[in-house]
Design an enzyme around this catalytic site. Structure first.
Site, PDB file in Angstrom:
ATOM      1  N   HIS A  89      12.360  93.033  96.613  1.00  0.00           N
ATOM      2  CA  HIS A  89      11.543  92.472  95.542  1.00  0.00           C
ATOM      3  C   HIS A  89      11.940  91.024  95.303  1.00  0.00           C
ATOM      4  O   HIS A  89      13.121  90.691  95.312  1.00  0.00           O
ATOM      5  CB  HIS A  89      11.750  93.258  94.245  1.00  0.00           C
ATOM      6  CG  HIS A  89      10.945  92.719  93.107  1.00  0.00           C
ATOM      7  ND1 HIS A  89       9.625  93.048  92.916  1.00  0.00           N
ATOM      8  CD2 HIS A  89      11.259  91.840  92.130  1.00  0.00           C
ATOM      9  CE1 HIS A  89       9.165  92.397  91.858  1.00  0.00           C
ATOM     10  NE2 HIS A  89      10.133  91.664  91.360  1.00  0.00           N
ATOM     11  N   ASP A 168       3.918 101.998  83.785  1.00  0.00           N
ATOM     12  CA  ASP A 168       4.285 100.577  83.878  1.00  0.00           C
ATOM     13  C   ASP A 168       3.027  99.712  83.835  1.00  0.00           C
ATOM     14  O   ASP A 168       3.010  98.652  83.219  1.00  0.00           O
ATOM     15  CB  ASP A 168       5.069 100.311  85.170  1.00  0.00           C
ATOM     16  CG  ASP A 168       5.236  98.813  85.406  1.00  0.00           C
ATOM     17  OD1 ASP A 168       5.860  98.164  84.554  1.00  0.00           O
ATOM     18  OD2 ASP A 168       4.713  98.302  86.418  1.00  0.00           O
ATOM     19  N   ARG A 175       2.159  93.831  77.801  1.00  0.00           N
ATOM     20  CA  ARG A 175       3.185  92.786  77.680  1.00  0.00           C
ATOM     21  C   ARG A 175       2.544  91.412  77.812  1.00  0.00           C
ATOM     22  O   ARG A 175       2.907  90.468  77.134  1.00  0.00           O
ATOM     23  CB  ARG A 175       4.266  92.985  78.744  1.00  0.00           C
ATOM     24  CG  ARG A 175       5.257  94.076  78.347  1.00  0.00           C
ATOM     25  CD  ARG A 175       6.124  94.470  79.505  1.00  0.00           C
ATOM     26  NE  ARG A 175       6.841  93.331  80.058  1.00  0.00           N
ATOM     27  CZ  ARG A 175       7.304  93.292  81.299  1.00  0.00           C
ATOM     28  NH1 ARG A 175       7.141  94.322  82.111  1.00  0.00           N
ATOM     29  NH2 ARG A 175       7.944  92.233  81.727  1.00  0.00           N
ATOM     30  N   SER A 190      10.379  97.546  84.682  1.00  0.00           N
ATOM     31  CA  SER A 190       9.069  97.459  85.324  1.00  0.00           C
ATOM     32  C   SER A 190       9.220  97.311  86.845  1.00  0.00           C
ATOM     33  O   SER A 190       8.578  98.002  87.633  1.00  0.00           O
ATOM     34  CB  SER A 190       8.318  96.263  84.739  1.00  0.00           C
ATOM     35  OG  SER A 190       7.202  95.935  85.494  1.00  0.00           O
ATOM     36  N   LYS A 194       8.743 100.883  90.052  1.00  0.00           N
ATOM     37  CA  LYS A 194       7.947 100.945  91.282  1.00  0.00           C
ATOM     38  C   LYS A 194       8.834 101.187  92.497  1.00  0.00           C
ATOM     39  O   LYS A 194       8.475 101.890  93.431  1.00  0.00           O
ATOM     40  CB  LYS A 194       7.111  99.675  91.421  1.00  0.00           C
ATOM     41  CG  LYS A 194       5.919  99.731  90.464  1.00  0.00           C
ATOM     42  CD  LYS A 194       5.344  98.446  89.980  1.00  0.00           C
ATOM     43  CE  LYS A 194       6.197  97.427  89.410  1.00  0.00           C
ATOM     44  NZ  LYS A 194       5.687  96.561  88.356  1.00  0.00           N
TER      45      LYS A 194
HETATM   46  N1  URA Z   1       7.062  92.046  88.210  1.00  0.00           N
HETATM   47  C1  URA Z   1       6.905  93.298  87.713  1.00  0.00           C
HETATM   48  O1  URA Z   1       6.532  94.207  88.422  1.00  0.00           O
HETATM   49  N2  URA Z   1       7.197  93.497  86.424  1.00  0.00           N
HETATM   50  C2  URA Z   1       7.638  92.527  85.617  1.00  0.00           C
HETATM   51  O2  URA Z   1       7.890  92.794  84.463  1.00  0.00           O
HETATM   52  C3  URA Z   1       7.771  91.238  86.135  1.00  0.00           C
HETATM   53  C4  URA Z   1       7.483  91.024  87.445  1.00  0.00           C
END
Ligand code: URA
Length: 439
Positions: A89, A168, A175, A190, A194
């Protein structure tokens, strides 16, 4: 009448406790997540998010929130089938094309790489949008396709379907509306929800820092990196985070098609921009160590130089639907109108308004202001010099490629660069956090 236990889980009580700064119990956090997909209103979720942003979430709350959001949808558990699979990520930035380069390098070393990648929103681009510059490439992904691709080619990259961590999705959408996007525990949960849903056992995070990053201050980026690693480890994953520099665009190009072109050229030539390679090899060596593979930076560069990483990219892209004729002779569209930013005086490049560069790309059509908006992949930025470089008055610093130029845009672009008598070159890797090896 509701039992006392059930009454304690009504939204009002939970919100009252969080507003008072109390740590929520596991069942309360789980009630928020379940409620987000059932009966909690936007107002109630918004209130939870704001209370969490102001009062904070402790490590246990963050862990439970992450786990509950992951469990709110499909769990692919890729690690059960491919224990060495890794997931990567990035918090994103301008010119951040590392995922597209890292995946084939790692896969060519024998580690499967699975990645669900969000669409870009705001001043940073998304890998999925960039990869759509490759004709034919299909990014829809389900578990069967993901596993098939990993087994065939060692790489699977796609966009998350609505069935991955749906809670999420609801929280993240709100958000954006409640000024709670940059709350550290909400970001970490968040991102990790995933990753947990996909189920790779080894996770690597590229947390950017500097003007073009999601968190620009080093201490905030380090705090996010530490939280990502510690929460992932508490949830049974091996994790490492690299805090890397985003105080200037990464590599030589920023945009959609042009970034894929830079990656393809790098893979075909076996070499590329030094800073881009350093971030990529740092991530590669650290995640390989997590997954139990010996890999040093020299070997990662050898894999690139030998053409094996290009073979890996080629096989993967073809398996995901890319046109094989195009892969043999890749062509990319670059927008026709060129605006040049020149050094106003001789000196050193001292500062780059990287976030603003991302915004100029976005406003020219090369990004998304609202979810679902179309992107022009041809809008591009070429970035010639680096912070700390000596430049002469009139020398080209960068070039913007747009469909339609204007004096206002030219001036705004020129203002993104500051040349002074002094200027330092920042390190590209600021920190590495967590590095537990495969046990
Ligand atoms: N990427 C995400 O998936 N969630 C976040 O809160 C910020 C970046």
């Amino acid at each position: 009448m509701a039992s006392p236990a059930a009454a304690a889980l009504v939204p009002y009580r939970i919100l009252e406790r969080k507003r008072a700064g109390l740590a929520l119990r596991e069942e309360e956090i789980r009630a928020v997540v379940t409620g987000s997909l059932r009966n909690w209103s936007d107002g109630q979720i918004g209130a939870f998010l704001m209370a969490a942003a102001i009062r904070g979430l402790d490590a246990a709350e963050t862990r439970v929130l992450t786990e509950a959001m992951a469990q709110s949808g499909e769990l692919w558990d890729l690690g059960a089938v491919l224990p060495r699979a890794i997931d990567k990520h990035s918090t994103g930035g301008v010119g951040d094309k590392v995922s597209m380069l890292l995946a084939p390098v790692i896969a060519a070393c024998g580690l499967p790489v699975a990645k669900l990648t969000a669409r870009g929103l705001g001043h940073t681009g998304g890998t999925a949008d960039k990869l759509e510059s490759v004709p034919g490439l299909v990014l829809d992904m389900d578990r069967d396709r993901c596993l098939r691709l990993l087994e065939q080619t060692g790489i699977a990259i796609g966009v998350p379907s609505a069935s991955i961590a749906p809670a999420d999705r609801r929280l993240y959408g709100l958000r954006n509306l409640t000024a709670t996007v940059d709350c550290l525990p909400l970001v970490a949960s968040s991102v990790l929800a995933k990753k947990l849903a996909l189920g790779a056992r080894s996770l690597v995070f590229d947390v950017k820092t500097g003007d073009g990053a999601f968190f620009s201050r080093l201490e905030d980026s380090v705090a996010l990196a530490e939280l990502l690693v510690s929460t992932a480890e508490e949830l049974g994953r091996r994790a490492v985070a690299v805090v890397s520099d985003m105080s200037q665009p990464l590599g030589q190009w920023a945009g959609h098609a042009c970034e894929v072109r830079e990656v393809v050229e790098c893979l075909r030539a076996g070499t590329g921009d030094a800073r881009l390679l350093e971030v990529t090899t740092t991530l590669a060596t650290r995640v390989a160590a997590l997954a139990g593979i010996e890999l040093d930076a020299a070997r990662a560069l050898d894999v690139l130089r030998s053409g094996k990483a290009w073979e890996s990219f080629h096989a993967w892209a073809a398996a995901q639907g890319a046109d094989p004729a195009w892969l043999d002779r890749p062509r990319f569209e670059i927008a026709p109108v060129e605006l040049v930013a020149e050094a106003p005086v001789s000196g050193r490049l001292a500062a780059v308004a990287t976030r603003e560069l991302g915004m100029l790309l976005l406003e020219a059509g090369g990004g998304r202001k609202t979810a679902g908006a179309l992107i022009d992949p041809a809008i591009s930025l070429s970035y010639r010099v680096r912070l700390g470089d000596q430049v002469e008055a009139g020398e080209e610093l960068a070039r913007l490629y747009v469909q339609e130029g204007s004096e206002g845009l030219r001036v705004a672009f020129a203002r993104c660069f500051r040349v002074e008598t002094e200027g330092a070159s920042p390190p590209v890797v600021h920190r590495v956090i967590g590095s537990r090896r495969a046990g």
